[in-house]
Scaffold this motif. Structure first.
Motif, mmCIF file in Angstrom:
data_model
loop_
_atom_site.group_PDB
_atom_site.id
_atom_site.type_symbol
_atom_site.label_atom_id
_atom_site.label_comp_id
_atom_site.label_asym_id
_atom_site.label_seq_id
_atom_site.Cartn_x
_atom_site.Cartn_y
_atom_site.Cartn_z
ATOM 1 N N TRP A 1 0.823 -1.204 0.000
ATOM 2 C CA TRP A 1 0.000 0.000 0.000
ATOM 3 C C TRP A 1 0.858 1.255 0.000
ATOM 4 C CZ3 TRP A 1 0.374 3.815 3.558
ATOM 5 C CH2 TRP A 1 0.961 3.519 4.781
ATOM 6 N N TRP A 2 2.023 1.205 0.631
ATOM 7 C CA TRP A 2 2.834 2.424 0.676
ATOM 8 C C TRP A 2 3.450 2.729 -0.681
ATOM 9 C CZ3 TRP A 2 7.995 1.612 -0.372
ATOM 10 C CH2 TRP A 2 8.490 0.326 -0.180
ATOM 11 N N TYR A 3 3.710 1.676 -1.483
ATOM 12 C CA TYR A 3 4.136 1.907 -2.865
ATOM 13 C C TYR A 3 3.067 2.691 -3.622
ATOM 14 C CZ TYR A 3 5.459 0.806 -7.699
ATOM 15 O OH TYR A 3 5.795 0.897 -9.014
ATOM 16 N N ALA A 4 1.812 2.212 -3.510
ATOM 17 C CA ALA A 4 0.719 2.883 -4.215
ATOM 18 C C ALA A 4 0.483 4.281 -3.670
ATOM 19 C CB ALA A 4 -0.562 2.054 -4.092
ATOM 20 N N THR B 1 -8.710 -3.571 5.791
ATOM 21 C CA THR B 1 -8.830 -2.112 5.788
ATOM 22 C C THR B 1 -10.237 -1.682 5.408
ATOM 23 O OG1 THR B 1 -6.487 -1.894 5.199
ATOM 24 C CG2 THR B 1 -7.894 0.012 4.831
ATOM 25 N N LEU B 2 -10.810 -2.328 4.410
ATOM 26 C CA LEU B 2 -12.169 -1.998 4.004
ATOM 27 C C LEU B 2 -13.166 -2.333 5.105
ATOM 28 C CD1 LEU B 2 -12.264 -3.167 0.271
ATOM 29 C CD2 LEU B 2 -11.831 -0.892 1.188
ATOM 30 N N ALA C 1 -11.539 8.997 0.249
ATOM 31 C CA ALA C 1 -10.357 9.799 -0.079
ATOM 32 C C ALA C 1 -9.144 9.305 0.696
ATOM 33 C CB ALA C 1 -10.629 11.268 0.218
ATOM 34 N N VAL C 2 -9.353 8.916 1.942
ATOM 35 C CA VAL C 2 -8.252 8.361 2.744
ATOM 36 C C VAL C 2 -7.782 7.035 2.155
ATOM 37 C CG1 VAL C 2 -7.604 7.491 5.022
ATOM 38 C CG2 VAL C 2 -9.010 9.529 4.828
ATOM 39 N N ARG D 1 -4.047 5.980 0.643
ATOM 40 C CA ARG D 1 -3.301 4.803 1.050
ATOM 41 C C ARG D 1 -3.062 3.823 -0.095
ATOM 42 N NH1 ARG D 1 -2.811 2.794 6.111
ATOM 43 N NH2 ARG D 1 -3.307 0.727 5.272
ATOM 44 N N GLY D 2 -3.568 4.128 -1.264
ATOM 45 C CA GLY D 2 -3.393 3.234 -2.395
ATOM 46 C C GLY D 2 -4.305 2.036 -2.377
#
Length: 346
Positions: free
Chosen positions: A20-23, A118-119, A228-229, A233-234
């Motif tokens: 996720w941090w890549y995205a 996360t969802l 949006a958050v 976070r990708g």
């Protein structure tokens, strides 16, 4: 293998594009998919908040708005039968702590089965924060001033509606956790119920039309903010371009008819009841009640359509797509990081 990819212990490449941090880093680019989704959600969130403020100012903070909503409550006794009022009360009484707990368990179960943690947290947070904000706004922040010297039982503040917020947030939470290919089915099964709850709160006399409309806009604003958050976070990716004609036929088309018909009919009846007829005309409460019901149903359907449009071809929780650098580095491997760093970050 790109220069920024790592190796596993067995020597095989381990790409960073699935993190996720890549995205998130790739999403900082102005033309990336995540950035476009994030910008879209921010604008929708701001627009929903502004519309909610307009509804509150127009129907709660003005004498004309208060008179009209008082006429809506009076119209219940001329436009509704006792059987219909009893049905509305019975339906709303089922929205209890236990039914809310069941809905949260369903959202949690779907999210956990899909391993979209996360969802799942986002969906549960949407329901909890929607109910919390609705209660805080209604009890502490958004007062209802006495502008028309109405009876005490008509001055009780109820903006926004907690019941409507629960129903709409559960439906939006379901949209978040279900797979993209069944999103239309989920909306089709839950949108009718969520919209009916708002209309029932008016039929039962528990809330005014502005309360249900305000709750719909509140939940939409929160959902767009959380999305949006997720985009930051990708956690968003382009969905497959496969078309779903049945979704358009059985979900989008009926919701569009309810939205256009409800809002159009409600506005016409609202104008008739507020400006065309004399205030003492006995038809005013009946027209006001019908206008309120039409506006609540139309707003619920319209808010649902707006969320579906914002999420069109957006897959939530999917593996983020790699971002390709443009310009002078267009021929380099894909990724948000330069091939050769100018300096090492310590």
């Amino acid at each position: 293998m790109a220069h920024y990819d790592r190796h596993r212990t067995d020597g095989t490449p381990q790409s960073l594009t699935g993190t996720w941090w890549y995205a998130a880093v790739a999403g900082e680019a102005a033309d990336s998919f995540s950035a476009r989704v994030r910008k879209r959600m921010r604008r929708a969130c701001l627009g929903s908040v502004l519309l909610m403020a307009v509804v509150y100012a127009g129907l709660v903070l003005t004498a004309t708005g208060q008179r009209w909503e008082n006429a809506v409550l009076a119209g219940r006794f001329t436009g509704e039968t006792l059987a219909a009022a009893h049905e509305a009360n019975s339906t709303l009484q089922h929205i209890t702590v236990y039914s809310l707990a069941v809905a949260l368990l369903v959202l949690t179960g779907i999210g956990m089965l899909r391993r979209r943690y996360t969802l799942t947290v986002t969906a549960l947070g949407l329901v909890a924060v929607s109910l919390f904000l609705a209660e805080v706004l209604r009890r502490l922040l958004l007062a209802r001033p006495d502008l028309v010297e109405a009876p005490a039982h008509l001055m009780r503040n109820s903006f926004p509606s907690g019941h409507t917020a629960i129903a709409m947030s559960v439906m939006f939470g379901l949209v978040l956790v279900v797979p993209y290919r069944v999103r239309g089915i989920a909306v089709g099964l839950s949108a009718l119920w969520a919209t009916a709850v708002g209309a029932y709160t008016v039929a039962a006399g528990w809330h005014r039309p502005s309360d249900a409309i305000g709750a719909d806009l509140l939940v939409l604003a929160l959902a767009c903010g959380l999305l949006a958050v997720l985009a930051r976070r990708g956690e968003v990716a382009p969905a497959r371009t496969r078309r779903f004609p049945l979704r358009t036929l059985f979900v989008v088309a009926p919701l569009s008819l309810v939205a256009v018909g409800g809002l159009g009919t409600g506005i016409v009846l609202l104008v008739d009841s507020m400006y065309v007829l004399e205030p003492t005309d006995p038809a005013v409460p009946r027209l006001a009640y019908r206008a309120g019901q039409a506006l609540v149903a139309g707003t619920g359907a319209a808010v649902t359509l707006v969320l579906l449009a914002l999420l069109r071809r957006v897959d939530l929780g999917a593996t983020p797509a790699p971002y390709r650098l443009t310009g002078t580095l267009a021929t380099e491997p894909t990724g948000p990081f330069p091939t050769e760093a100018d300096h090492e970050i310590s």
